[in-house]
Design an enzyme around this catalytic site. Structure first.
Site, PDB file in Angstrom:
ATOM      1  N   ARG A 299      -8.111 -16.140  -9.576  1.00 25.29           N
ATOM      2  CA  ARG A 299      -8.571 -15.300  -8.461  1.00 25.29           C
ATOM      3  C   ARG A 299      -9.499 -14.204  -8.994  1.00 25.29           C
ATOM      4  O   ARG A 299      -9.124 -13.428  -9.877  1.00 25.29           O
ATOM      5  CB  ARG A 299      -7.381 -14.700  -7.708  1.00 25.29           C
TER       6      ARG A 299
ATOM      7  N   ARG B  94       0.829  -1.204   0.000  1.00 22.90           N
ATOM      8  CA  ARG B  94       0.000   0.000   0.000  1.00 22.90           C
ATOM      9  C   ARG B  94       0.867   1.260   0.000  1.00 22.90           C
ATOM     10  O   ARG B  94       0.629   2.195  -0.770  1.00 22.90           O
ATOM     11  CB  ARG B  94      -0.934   0.002   1.217  1.00 22.90           C
TER      12      ARG B  94
ATOM     13  N   ARG C 111       1.042 -19.367   3.518  1.00 18.00           N
ATOM     14  CA  ARG C 111       0.452 -19.526   4.848  1.00 18.00           C
ATOM     15  C   ARG C 111       0.192 -20.995   5.189  1.00 18.00           C
ATOM     16  O   ARG C 111       0.243 -21.375   6.365  1.00 18.00           O
ATOM     17  CB  ARG C 111      -0.821 -18.688   4.981  1.00 18.00           C
TER      18      ARG C 111
ATOM     19  N   LYS D 267      -8.252 -17.099  -1.898  1.00 16.78           N
ATOM     20  CA  LYS D 267      -6.903 -16.659  -1.530  1.00 16.78           C
ATOM     21  C   LYS D 267      -5.890 -17.339  -2.449  1.00 16.78           C
ATOM     22  O   LYS D 267      -6.206 -17.727  -3.573  1.00 16.78           O
ATOM     23  CB  LYS D 267      -6.643 -16.975  -0.054  1.00 16.78           C
TER      24      LYS D 267
ATOM     25  N   GLY E 166      -2.017 -10.355  -5.042  1.00 16.18           N
ATOM     26  CA  GLY E 166      -3.294  -9.648  -5.036  1.00 16.18           C
ATOM     27  C   GLY E 166      -3.163  -8.233  -4.520  1.00 16.18           C
ATOM     28  O   GLY E 166      -3.879  -7.332  -4.965  1.00 16.18           O
TER      29      GLY E 166
ATOM     30  N   ASP F  98      -6.479 -14.347   7.580  1.00 10.97           N
ATOM     31  CA  ASP F  98      -5.139 -14.941   7.503  1.00 10.97           C
ATOM     32  C   ASP F  98      -4.735 -15.564   8.833  1.00 10.97           C
ATOM     33  O   ASP F  98      -4.287 -16.715   8.890  1.00 10.97           O
ATOM     34  CB  ASP F  98      -4.112 -13.893   7.068  1.00 10.97           C
TER      35      ASP F  98
ATOM     36  N   SER G 216     -13.419  -8.637   6.048  1.00 11.89           N
ATOM     37  CA  SER G 216     -12.077  -8.192   6.461  1.00 11.89           C
ATOM     38  C   SER G 216     -12.002  -6.682   6.698  1.00 11.89           C
ATOM     39  O   SER G 216     -11.094  -6.004   6.212  1.00 11.89           O
ATOM     40  CB  SER G 216     -11.042  -8.615   5.408  1.00 11.89           C
TER      41      SER G 216
ATOM     42  N   ASN H 199     -14.135 -16.313   2.316  1.00 11.63           N
ATOM     43  CA  ASN H 199     -13.097 -15.704   1.466  1.00 11.63           C
ATOM     44  C   ASN H 199     -11.779 -16.469   1.504  1.00 11.63           C
ATOM     45  O   ASN H 199     -10.880 -16.189   0.715  1.00 11.63           O
ATOM     46  CB  ASN H 199     -12.888 -14.227   1.808  1.00 11.63           C
TER      47      ASN H 199
ATOM     48  N   ARG I  97      -8.318 -22.239   0.509  1.00  7.46           N
ATOM     49  CA  ARG I  97      -7.753 -22.609   1.809  1.00  7.46           C
ATOM     50  C   ARG I  97      -8.695 -23.473   2.650  1.00  7.46           C
ATOM     51  O   ARG I  97      -8.222 -24.244   3.484  1.00  7.46           O
ATOM     52  CB  ARG I  97      -7.349 -21.344   2.574  1.00  7.46           C
TER      53      ARG I  97
END
Length: 427
Positions: A125, A28, A387, A341, A97, A314, A198, A337, A345
């Site tokens: 995605r 960001r 992850r 990812k 992403g 996450d 989120s 969601n 997941r």
């Protein structure tokens, strides 16, 4: 490239871990620094595949920056507004992403001809909701293969106005619009359809936008009001805090096999929602000590938990591993969601947890996990998902060890993870 990593049983963990910079914040602020007026010095930048994809893209877009040898400090010369390119270019963004989504909106502000591409998983995605929102504001965007998915080409044309955005797939779509719309020619109002997932990640975005001189108002996350024709201004220097999602593995390790582990770089003053993981650990029975820029976890008897974890998707993955070491059945709710990812997941976690003996029920948007009677040594497929690799390293605390396939996938966000994990471990 290492095909697998065999982790021997670890009997005890103790020590201090200095966390790498947050991925969410790093990408960001790299983008915000690039479109701001003035030069920004970013410190504790994450050195990973995802940030490298963003840096490579910014360089192709004409941004000048100076990256230190250790790749943790970056001086970015902002261009003071949207990107203006006179020729068509292609940007390859891997599976990042946090790069492709915000870049798409910013690149749609001015007449351009830019192809945004990625790896095979990126092409699976969804990005259609973001594209639909941008088209509502006047953008011209073309899908190059499958509708709703990258690769995509933006021709510019976004002006602003009233936009309706589905909020139930990814908060990154809203983040993308919030970063770009202050630079649009018209004011923008974003109406969120459905439940916004989120929300803490939106708080990160709003916080960072404010640091760069722009304030955005919203009505309980349902409607966002953005003034157009604004300009971002450099804060001069910005230090990126540690990655709170990455902190979860070390804090969980302490809860399972501590000793105590202190993670530095996140704490009471963190802007990341994933620090909530420490509160969940405390609810499960661990002992937590907070400071402004650190969190310490000490082992205690763990009990199962039943919780909506939509706000920390996450870190919720780490809770799935904690469930194996807790008394009772843990239920992780409202995590649809997970399916969009780096991999699906929900499905991946179910398959791999069952390998080691856990009793798992997979729903559309939840997991129910009961601990195994006996842990089984297994080779864990990571699905090229960083992850998954980091979560399942914690199985080495079970007394049987674990084999992690494709361990190099951690380079997406935390290249030194296994080194750091073993540094606080005793075989």
């Amino acid at each position: 490239m290492q095909n697998s990593l065999d982790l021997k049983p670890i009997s005890h963990v103790n020590g201090t871990v200095c966390l790498p910079g947050s991925k969410s914040i790093s990408n960001r602020v790299l983008l915000l620094s690039s479109i701001a007026k003035g030069t920004t010095c970013l410190t504790n930048l994450l050195n990973s595949h995802d940030t490298q994809h963003m840096l490579n893209a910014l360089k192709k877009l004409g941004v000048r920056y100076n990256l230190s040898d250790d790749k943790k400090t970056c001086h970015v010369q902002g261009i003071g507004g949207p990107f203006h390119l006179s020729e068509a270019i292609s940007l390859y963004l891997g599976n990042a992403g946090t790069a492709i989504r915000p870049l798409l909106s910013v690149l749609s502000l001015h007449k351009n001809n830019i192809l945004l591409n990625g790896d095979d998983r990126m092409h699976e995605r969804p990005i259609g909701d973001l594209v639909d929102a941008l088209i509502q504001g006047g953008a011209v965007i073309e899908y190059k293969k499958n509708k709703g998915y990258p690769p995509i080409c933006t021709k510019g044309g976004f002006l602003g106005g009233s936009i309706f955005l589905n909020g139930n797939i990814s908060s990154q779509f809203l983040t993308s619009l919030l970063i770009s719309t202050p630079l649009a020619l018209k004011d923008t109002t974003i109406f969120i359809k459905g439940n916004l997932v989120s929300k803490p990640y939106i708080d990160i975005t709003l916080n960072l936008i404010k640091i760069f001189g722009v304030n955005i108002e919203h009505d309980s996350y349902n409607v966002f009001y953005i003034k157009g024709k604004q300009q971002y201004k450099t804060p001069g220097k910005y230090t990126i805090e540690g990655d709170a999602s990455s902190a979860s593995y070390f804090l969980a390790a302490a809860a399972i096999k501590g000793g105590s582990i202190k993670v530095t770089g996140v704490g009471k003053k963190s802007i990341q929602g994933d620090i909530e993981f420490a509160n969940i650990l405390e609810k499960m029975g661990a002992t937590i000590f907070w400071e402004d820029y650190s969190i310490t976890c000490t082992r205690n008897k763990l009990n199962a938990i039943d919780l909506d974890m939509n706000h920390i998707p996450d870190a919720a993955m780490t809770v799935a591993i904690l469930a194996l070491f807790s008394k009772g059945t843990t239920i992780i709710r409202n995590i649809y969601n997970w399916r969009v990812k780096e991999t699906d997941r929900l499905s991946a976690m179910t398959i791999e947890l069952r390998k080691i003996g856990a009793i798992v029920e997979e729903g559309r948007d939840f997991l129910s996990i009961s601990p195994p009677i006996f842990f089984q040594y297994s080779s864990i497929e990571t699905y090229n998902d960083h992850r998954m690799a980091m979560c399942f390293s914690l199985i080495s605390l079970s007394g049987v060890g674990v084999n992690i396939l494709n361990p190099n996938c951690i380079s997406k966000t935390f290249p030194s993870y296994f080194k750091d994990f073993l540094s606080i471990s005793k075989i």
